[in-house]
Write an enzyme that holds these catalytic residues in place. Structure first.
Site, PDB file in Angstrom:
ATOM      1  N   LYS A   9       0.850  -1.204   0.000  1.00  0.00           N
ATOM      2  CA  LYS A   9       0.000   0.000   0.000  1.00  0.00           C
ATOM      3  C   LYS A   9       0.883   1.249   0.000  1.00  0.00           C
ATOM      4  O   LYS A   9       2.023   1.227   0.508  1.00  0.00           O
ATOM      5  CB  LYS A   9      -0.961   0.033   1.192  1.00  0.00           C
ATOM      6  N   ASP A 138      -2.755  -1.668  10.025  1.00  0.00           N
ATOM      7  CA  ASP A 138      -2.949  -1.591   8.566  1.00  0.00           C
ATOM      8  C   ASP A 138      -3.674  -2.821   8.000  1.00  0.00           C
ATOM      9  O   ASP A 138      -4.017  -2.849   6.822  1.00  0.00           O
ATOM     10  CB  ASP A 138      -1.584  -1.498   7.844  1.00  0.00           C
TER      11      ASP A 138
HETATM   12  P1  ATP Z   1       3.885  -0.527   7.870  1.00  0.00           P
HETATM   13  O1  ATP Z   1       3.837   0.260   6.599  1.00  0.00           O
HETATM   14  O2  ATP Z   1       2.609  -1.309   8.152  1.00  0.00           O
HETATM   15  O3  ATP Z   1       4.403   0.234   9.055  1.00  0.00           O
HETATM   16  P2  ATP Z   1       6.346  -1.651   7.007  1.00  0.00           P
HETATM   17  O4  ATP Z   1       6.188  -1.799   5.524  1.00  0.00           O
HETATM   18  O5  ATP Z   1       7.087  -0.462   7.459  1.00  0.00           O
HETATM   19  O6  ATP Z   1       4.938  -1.724   7.659  1.00  0.00           O
HETATM   20  P3  ATP Z   1       6.951  -4.460   7.222  1.00  0.00           P
HETATM   21  O7  ATP Z   1       7.617  -4.777   5.935  1.00  0.00           O
HETATM   22  O8  ATP Z   1       5.548  -4.913   7.393  1.00  0.00           O
HETATM   23  O9  ATP Z   1       7.075  -2.913   7.587  1.00  0.00           O
HETATM   24  O10 ATP Z   1       7.877  -5.124   8.366  1.00  0.00           O
HETATM   25  C1  ATP Z   1       8.240  -4.543   9.571  1.00  0.00           C
HETATM   26  C2  ATP Z   1       8.885  -5.627  10.440  1.00  0.00           C
HETATM   27  O11 ATP Z   1       7.918  -6.632  10.723  1.00  0.00           O
HETATM   28  C3  ATP Z   1      10.033  -6.337   9.749  1.00  0.00           C
HETATM   29  O12 ATP Z   1      11.247  -5.794  10.138  1.00  0.00           O
HETATM   30  C4  ATP Z   1       9.879  -7.797  10.159  1.00  0.00           C
HETATM   31  O13 ATP Z   1      10.804  -8.191  11.147  1.00  0.00           O
HETATM   32  C5  ATP Z   1       8.490  -7.938  10.754  1.00  0.00           C
HETATM   33  N1  ATP Z   1       7.605  -8.835   9.958  1.00  0.00           N
HETATM   34  C6  ATP Z   1       6.758  -9.705  10.488  1.00  0.00           C
HETATM   35  N2  ATP Z   1       6.071 -10.349   9.529  1.00  0.00           N
HETATM   36  C7  ATP Z   1       6.492  -9.888   8.344  1.00  0.00           C
HETATM   37  C8  ATP Z   1       6.146 -10.181   6.986  1.00  0.00           C
HETATM   38  N3  ATP Z   1       5.239 -11.096   6.674  1.00  0.00           N
HETATM   39  N4  ATP Z   1       6.761  -9.458   6.031  1.00  0.00           N
HETATM   40  C9  ATP Z   1       7.673  -8.519   6.360  1.00  0.00           C
HETATM   41  N5  ATP Z   1       8.060  -8.236   7.618  1.00  0.00           N
HETATM   42  C10 ATP Z   1       7.468  -8.899   8.620  1.00  0.00           C
END
Ligand code: ATP
Length: 296
Positions: A9, A138
Protein backbone atom coordinates in the site's frame (compact mmCIF):
# COMPACT_ATOMS: atom_id res chain seq x y z
CA UNK A 1 -4.59 -24.65 -1.70
CA UNK A 2 -4.98 -20.97 -2.54
CA UNK A 3 -2.53 -18.39 -3.77
CA UNK A 4 -3.34 -14.84 -2.72
CA UNK A 5 -1.75 -11.63 -3.89
CA UNK A 6 -0.57 -9.46 -1.00
CA UNK A 7 -0.28 -5.98 -2.50
CA UNK A 8 1.80 -3.20 -0.99
CA UNK A 9 0.00 0.00 0.00
CA UNK A 10 0.96 3.63 -0.38
CA UNK A 11 -0.44 6.59 1.55
CA UNK A 12 -1.56 9.48 -0.64
CA UNK A 13 -2.47 11.34 2.53
CA UNK A 14 -1.43 10.61 6.11
CA UNK A 15 -2.05 12.76 9.13
CA UNK A 16 -2.08 12.08 12.86
CA UNK A 17 -5.08 13.85 14.37
CA UNK A 18 -5.13 12.81 18.01
CA UNK A 19 -3.97 10.38 20.65
CA UNK A 20 -6.07 7.97 22.70
CA UNK A 21 -5.68 7.39 26.42
CA UNK A 22 -4.17 3.99 25.67
CA UNK A 23 -1.38 5.69 23.72
CA UNK A 24 -2.61 4.75 20.21
CA UNK A 25 -2.70 7.55 17.65
CA UNK A 26 -5.75 8.41 15.58
CA UNK A 27 -4.93 8.87 11.93
CA UNK A 28 -6.62 10.13 8.79
CA UNK A 29 -5.20 8.48 5.72
CA UNK A 30 -5.98 7.80 2.10
CA UNK A 31 -4.50 4.41 1.31
CA UNK A 32 -4.20 2.73 -2.03
CA UNK A 33 -2.95 -0.74 -2.93
CA UNK A 34 -0.39 -0.96 -5.73
CA UNK A 35 0.73 -3.79 -7.97
CA UNK A 36 4.02 -4.53 -6.15
CA UNK A 37 3.05 -7.68 -4.26
CA UNK A 38 4.10 -10.75 -2.32
CA UNK A 39 2.58 -14.07 -3.31
CA UNK A 40 1.16 -16.00 -0.39
CA UNK A 41 0.11 -19.62 -0.75
CA UNK A 42 -2.14 -21.07 1.91
CA UNK A 43 -3.10 -24.65 2.53
CA UNK A 44 -5.24 -26.06 5.32
CA UNK A 45 -5.47 -29.75 6.23
CA UNK A 46 -8.05 -30.38 8.96
CA UNK A 47 -6.81 -32.72 11.69
CA UNK A 48 -6.71 -33.37 15.43
CA UNK A 49 -3.55 -31.36 16.08
CA UNK A 50 -2.86 -27.78 15.11
CA UNK A 51 0.39 -26.66 13.56
CA UNK A 52 1.49 -23.75 11.39
CA UNK A 53 4.41 -24.02 8.98
CA UNK A 54 5.75 -21.02 7.08
CA UNK A 55 8.25 -21.14 4.23
CA UNK A 56 9.69 -18.04 2.67
CA UNK A 57 11.67 -17.04 -0.37
CA UNK A 58 12.90 -13.74 -1.76
CA UNK A 59 14.18 -12.16 1.45
CA UNK A 60 16.13 -14.07 4.10
CA UNK A 61 15.55 -11.30 6.68
CA UNK A 62 11.89 -12.20 7.03
CA UNK A 63 11.07 -14.25 10.13
CA UNK A 64 9.38 -17.60 9.44
CA UNK A 65 8.10 -18.31 12.96
CA UNK A 66 5.55 -16.71 15.27
CA UNK A 67 7.26 -13.32 14.76
CA UNK A 68 5.82 -13.27 11.26
CA UNK A 69 2.49 -11.45 11.08
CA UNK A 70 1.22 -13.97 8.51
CA UNK A 71 1.94 -16.82 10.95
CA UNK A 72 0.13 -14.96 13.74
CA UNK A 73 -2.84 -14.25 11.46
CA UNK A 74 -3.21 -18.00 10.82
CA UNK A 75 -3.00 -18.71 14.58
CA UNK A 76 -5.68 -16.12 15.37
CA UNK A 77 -7.93 -17.43 12.61
CA UNK A 78 -7.81 -20.97 13.98
CA UNK A 79 -8.43 -19.73 17.53
CA UNK A 80 -11.41 -17.64 16.48
CA UNK A 81 -13.03 -20.35 14.35
CA UNK A 82 -12.04 -23.17 16.73
CA UNK A 83 -10.76 -25.14 13.73
CA UNK A 84 -7.91 -27.63 14.12
CA UNK A 85 -5.39 -28.84 11.60
CA UNK A 86 -2.23 -28.03 9.75
CA UNK A 87 -1.76 -24.65 8.06
CA UNK A 88 1.00 -24.53 5.47
CA UNK A 89 2.01 -21.06 4.34
CA UNK A 90 4.53 -20.00 1.79
CA UNK A 91 5.49 -16.37 1.11
CA UNK A 92 7.33 -15.25 -1.99
CA UNK A 93 8.58 -11.88 -0.77
CA UNK A 94 8.84 -8.98 -3.21
CA UNK A 95 7.71 -6.00 -1.11
CA UNK A 96 10.69 -4.22 0.50
CA UNK A 97 10.59 -4.79 4.26
CA UNK A 98 10.25 -2.12 6.94
CA UNK A 99 9.70 0.45 4.22
CA UNK A 100 6.27 1.94 4.99
CA UNK A 101 4.61 -0.26 2.35
CA UNK A 102 2.77 -2.51 4.84
CA UNK A 103 4.35 -5.73 3.54
CA UNK A 104 3.79 -7.67 6.76
CA UNK A 105 0.20 -6.47 7.06
CA UNK A 106 -0.45 -7.38 3.42
CA UNK A 107 0.82 -10.94 4.04
CA UNK A 108 -1.29 -11.29 7.20
CA UNK A 109 -4.36 -10.01 5.34
CA UNK A 110 -3.71 -12.46 2.50
CA UNK A 111 -3.62 -15.33 5.00
CA UNK A 112 -6.92 -14.22 6.56
CA UNK A 113 -8.61 -13.89 3.15
CA UNK A 114 -7.19 -17.21 1.91
CA UNK A 115 -7.87 -19.27 5.02
CA UNK A 116 -11.38 -17.92 5.26
CA UNK A 117 -12.09 -18.90 1.67
CA UNK A 118 -10.58 -22.40 2.20
CA UNK A 119 -12.70 -22.84 5.33
CA UNK A 120 -16.02 -21.98 3.69
CA UNK A 121 -16.12 -18.25 4.51
CA UNK A 122 -16.78 -18.92 8.20
CA UNK A 123 -16.07 -15.31 9.17
CA UNK A 124 -17.76 -12.22 7.74
CA UNK A 125 -15.66 -9.38 6.35
CA UNK A 126 -16.32 -7.44 9.58
CA UNK A 127 -15.11 -10.34 11.71
CA UNK A 128 -11.98 -10.79 9.58
CA UNK A 129 -11.32 -7.08 9.82
CA UNK A 130 -11.66 -7.09 13.64
CA UNK A 131 -9.33 -10.10 13.85
CA UNK A 132 -6.80 -8.25 11.67
CA UNK A 133 -7.09 -4.98 13.61
CA UNK A 134 -6.07 -6.77 16.80
CA UNK A 135 -2.82 -7.78 15.08
CA UNK A 136 -1.90 -4.60 13.23
CA UNK A 137 -3.48 -1.26 12.34
CA UNK A 138 -2.95 -1.59 8.57
CA UNK A 139 -4.41 -5.11 8.30
CA UNK A 140 -8.12 -4.14 7.94
CA UNK A 141 -7.22 -1.99 4.93
CA UNK A 142 -5.01 -4.73 3.49
CA UNK A 143 -7.91 -7.20 3.69
CA UNK A 144 -10.00 -4.90 1.52
CA UNK A 145 -7.45 -3.36 -0.89
CA UNK A 146 -8.22 -0.72 -3.54
CA UNK A 147 -8.58 2.84 -2.29
CA UNK A 148 -9.95 3.80 1.12
CA UNK A 149 -10.21 6.62 3.59
CA UNK A 150 -8.79 5.11 6.77
CA UNK A 151 -9.50 6.64 10.19
CA UNK A 152 -9.43 5.74 13.88
CA UNK A 153 -6.29 3.74 14.54
CA UNK A 154 -6.74 2.13 11.12
CA UNK A 155 -9.85 0.08 11.84
CA UNK A 156 -12.41 2.46 10.28
CA UNK A 157 -12.54 2.13 6.52
CA UNK A 158 -14.53 3.99 3.96
CA UNK A 159 -13.90 2.58 0.49
CA UNK A 160 -13.36 5.21 -2.20
CA UNK A 161 -12.86 4.71 -5.93
CA UNK A 162 -9.37 3.37 -6.66
CA UNK A 163 -6.94 5.88 -8.15
CA UNK A 164 -7.47 6.44 -11.85
CA UNK A 165 -5.13 4.51 -14.15
CA UNK A 166 -1.79 6.14 -13.55
CA UNK A 167 1.90 5.41 -13.67
CA UNK A 168 3.71 5.00 -10.41
CA UNK A 169 7.25 4.37 -9.32
CA UNK A 170 8.02 3.15 -5.81
CA UNK A 171 11.56 3.20 -4.45
CA UNK A 172 13.41 2.78 -1.21
CA UNK A 173 16.94 2.80 0.02
CA UNK A 174 18.45 2.54 3.48
CA UNK A 175 16.98 1.38 6.76
CA UNK A 176 13.46 2.10 7.94
CA UNK A 177 12.79 4.00 11.16
CA UNK A 178 11.13 2.26 14.07
CA UNK A 179 7.45 3.17 14.13
CA UNK A 180 7.40 3.86 17.94
CA UNK A 181 10.39 6.22 17.47
CA UNK A 182 8.48 7.98 14.68
CA UNK A 183 5.35 8.48 16.75
CA UNK A 184 7.46 9.59 19.73
CA UNK A 185 9.11 12.28 17.60
CA UNK A 186 5.73 13.44 16.27
CA UNK A 187 4.43 13.59 19.86
CA UNK A 188 7.33 15.90 20.76
CA UNK A 189 6.58 18.19 17.83
CA UNK A 190 2.80 18.24 18.30
CA UNK A 191 2.53 18.39 22.11
CA UNK A 192 1.35 14.80 22.35
CA UNK A 193 -1.64 15.54 20.05
CA UNK A 194 -3.71 16.28 23.17
CA UNK A 195 -5.79 18.79 21.15
CA UNK A 196 -7.53 16.76 18.42
CA UNK A 197 -6.84 18.32 15.01
CA UNK A 198 -9.65 19.59 12.78
CA UNK A 199 -10.34 17.80 9.49
CA UNK A 200 -8.03 19.16 6.81
CA UNK A 201 -9.88 20.08 3.57
CA UNK A 202 -6.96 18.77 1.50
CA UNK A 203 -8.04 15.23 2.35
CA UNK A 204 -11.55 15.55 0.90
CA UNK A 205 -10.19 17.49 -2.10
CA UNK A 206 -7.86 14.57 -2.76
CA UNK A 207 -10.77 12.10 -2.62
CA UNK A 208 -12.68 14.26 -5.13
CA UNK A 209 -9.60 14.42 -7.35
CA UNK A 210 -9.35 10.62 -7.27
CA UNK A 211 -12.83 10.20 -8.70
CA UNK A 212 -12.64 13.12 -11.15
CA UNK A 213 -9.31 12.03 -12.66
CA UNK A 214 -7.58 15.28 -11.67
CA UNK A 215 -5.05 13.74 -9.32
CA UNK A 216 -2.00 15.00 -11.20
CA UNK A 217 -3.28 18.57 -10.84
CA UNK A 218 -3.76 18.21 -7.09
CA UNK A 219 -0.18 17.98 -5.87
CA UNK A 220 -0.89 20.50 -3.08
CA UNK A 221 -3.34 18.04 -1.46
CA UNK A 222 -0.93 15.13 -0.98
CA UNK A 223 0.44 15.09 2.56
CA UNK A 224 2.40 12.87 4.91
CA UNK A 225 3.07 14.08 8.47
CA UNK A 226 6.03 11.66 8.74
CA UNK A 227 7.89 13.84 6.22
CA UNK A 228 8.40 16.26 9.15
CA UNK A 229 10.68 13.83 10.91
CA UNK A 230 12.03 11.07 8.65
CA UNK A 231 13.99 12.89 5.87
CA UNK A 232 16.36 14.57 8.38
CA UNK A 233 17.48 11.13 9.60
CA UNK A 234 17.11 9.30 6.26
CA UNK A 235 18.63 11.66 3.66
CA UNK A 236 17.95 9.20 0.79
CA UNK A 237 14.28 10.12 1.05
CA UNK A 238 14.82 13.61 -0.33
CA UNK A 239 17.37 12.38 -2.87
CA UNK A 240 14.85 9.89 -4.25
CA UNK A 241 12.06 12.48 -4.28
CA UNK A 242 14.29 14.89 -6.15
CA UNK A 243 15.40 12.29 -8.70
CA UNK A 244 11.78 11.31 -9.35
CA UNK A 245 10.90 14.96 -9.98
CA UNK A 246 13.82 15.34 -12.35
CA UNK A 247 12.44 12.34 -14.27
CA UNK A 248 9.04 14.02 -14.60
CA UNK A 249 7.11 12.99 -11.45
CA UNK A 250 4.20 15.36 -10.84
CA UNK A 251 4.09 14.23 -7.23
CA UNK A 252 6.75 12.45 -5.20
CA UNK A 253 6.19 11.70 -1.56
CA UNK A 254 7.15 9.34 1.23
CA UNK A 255 4.75 6.46 1.96
CA UNK A 256 3.77 5.69 5.56
CA UNK A 257 6.63 6.06 7.99
CA UNK A 258 9.09 5.66 5.10
CA UNK A 259 11.69 5.43 3.89
CA UNK A 260 9.93 4.34 0.68
CA UNK A 261 8.93 7.08 -1.72
CA UNK A 262 6.38 6.94 -4.51
CA UNK A 263 6.17 9.11 -7.60
CA UNK A 264 3.20 9.76 -9.83
CA UNK A 265 3.98 10.21 -13.52
CA UNK A 266 2.01 11.23 -16.58
CA UNK A 267 3.51 8.56 -18.84
CA UNK A 268 4.74 4.99 -18.43
CA UNK A 269 8.01 6.02 -20.11
CA UNK A 270 8.73 8.68 -17.46
CA UNK A 271 8.02 6.19 -14.65
CA UNK A 272 10.32 3.60 -16.27
CA UNK A 273 13.07 6.20 -16.76
CA UNK A 274 12.81 7.15 -13.07
CA UNK A 275 13.05 3.51 -11.98
CA UNK A 276 16.14 2.98 -14.14
CA UNK A 277 17.82 6.09 -12.67
CA UNK A 278 16.87 5.04 -9.12
CA UNK A 279 18.23 1.53 -9.59
CA UNK A 280 21.50 3.03 -10.86
CA UNK A 281 21.61 5.06 -7.65
CA UNK A 282 21.36 1.77 -5.71
CA UNK A 283 17.70 1.92 -4.66
CA UNK A 284 15.14 -0.91 -4.90
CA UNK A 285 12.72 0.56 -7.39
CA UNK A 286 9.64 -0.67 -9.24
CA UNK A 287 7.21 0.60 -11.83
CA UNK A 288 3.72 -0.19 -10.60
CA UNK A 289 0.09 0.81 -10.89
CA UNK A 290 -2.86 1.21 -8.53
CA UNK A 291 -4.93 -1.94 -7.96
CA UNK A 292 -8.63 -2.52 -7.33
CA UNK A 293 -10.28 -3.92 -4.23
CA UNK A 294 -9.85 -7.69 -3.72
CA UNK A 295 -13.04 -9.55 -4.51
CA UNK A 296 -14.61 -11.24 -1.54
P1 ATP B 1 3.88 -0.53 7.87
O1 ATP B 1 3.84 0.26 6.60
O2 ATP B 1 2.61 -1.31 8.15
O3 ATP B 1 4.40 0.23 9.05
P2 ATP B 1 6.35 -1.65 7.01
O4 ATP B 1 6.19 -1.80 5.52
O5 ATP B 1 7.09 -0.46 7.46
O6 ATP B 1 4.94 -1.72 7.66
P3 ATP B 1 6.95 -4.46 7.22
O7 ATP B 1 7.62 -4.78 5.94
O8 ATP B 1 5.55 -4.91 7.39
O9 ATP B 1 7.08 -2.91 7.59
O10 ATP B 1 7.88 -5.12 8.37
C1 ATP B 1 8.24 -4.54 9.57
C2 ATP B 1 8.88 -5.63 10.44
O11 ATP B 1 7.92 -6.63 10.72
C3 ATP B 1 10.03 -6.34 9.75
O12 ATP B 1 11.25 -5.79 10.14
C4 ATP B 1 9.88 -7.80 10.16
O13 ATP B 1 10.80 -8.19 11.15
C5 ATP B 1 8.49 -7.94 10.75
N1 ATP B 1 7.61 -8.84 9.96
C6 ATP B 1 6.76 -9.71 10.49
N2 ATP B 1 6.07 -10.35 9.53
C7 ATP B 1 6.49 -9.89 8.34
C8 ATP B 1 6.15 -10.18 6.99
N3 ATP B 1 5.24 -11.10 6.67
N4 ATP B 1 6.76 -9.46 6.03
C9 ATP B 1 7.67 -8.52 6.36
N5 ATP B 1 8.06 -8.24 7.62
C10 ATP B 1 7.47 -8.90 8.62
Amino acid sequence: MRIERANAKINLYLDVVGKRENGYHNIVSIMQTVSVCDLVSIDFRPGVHTSIVLRASGNDQMPTDCRNLAWRAAERYLEKTELRGEVILSIEKHIPMAAGLAGGSADAAAVLRGLNRLCGDRLSLEELSALGAALGADIPFCILGGGALVTGIGEQLQPIPAMPKSFLAVACMGEGISTPWGYGKLDELHEGFHQPKAVDPRCSRLIDAMSSQTLLESSDCFYNIFEEIVPPVRPYVNQIKELMRQCGARISMMSGSGPSVFGLFQTAEDAARAVEALQKMGASAFVCHPTERYLN
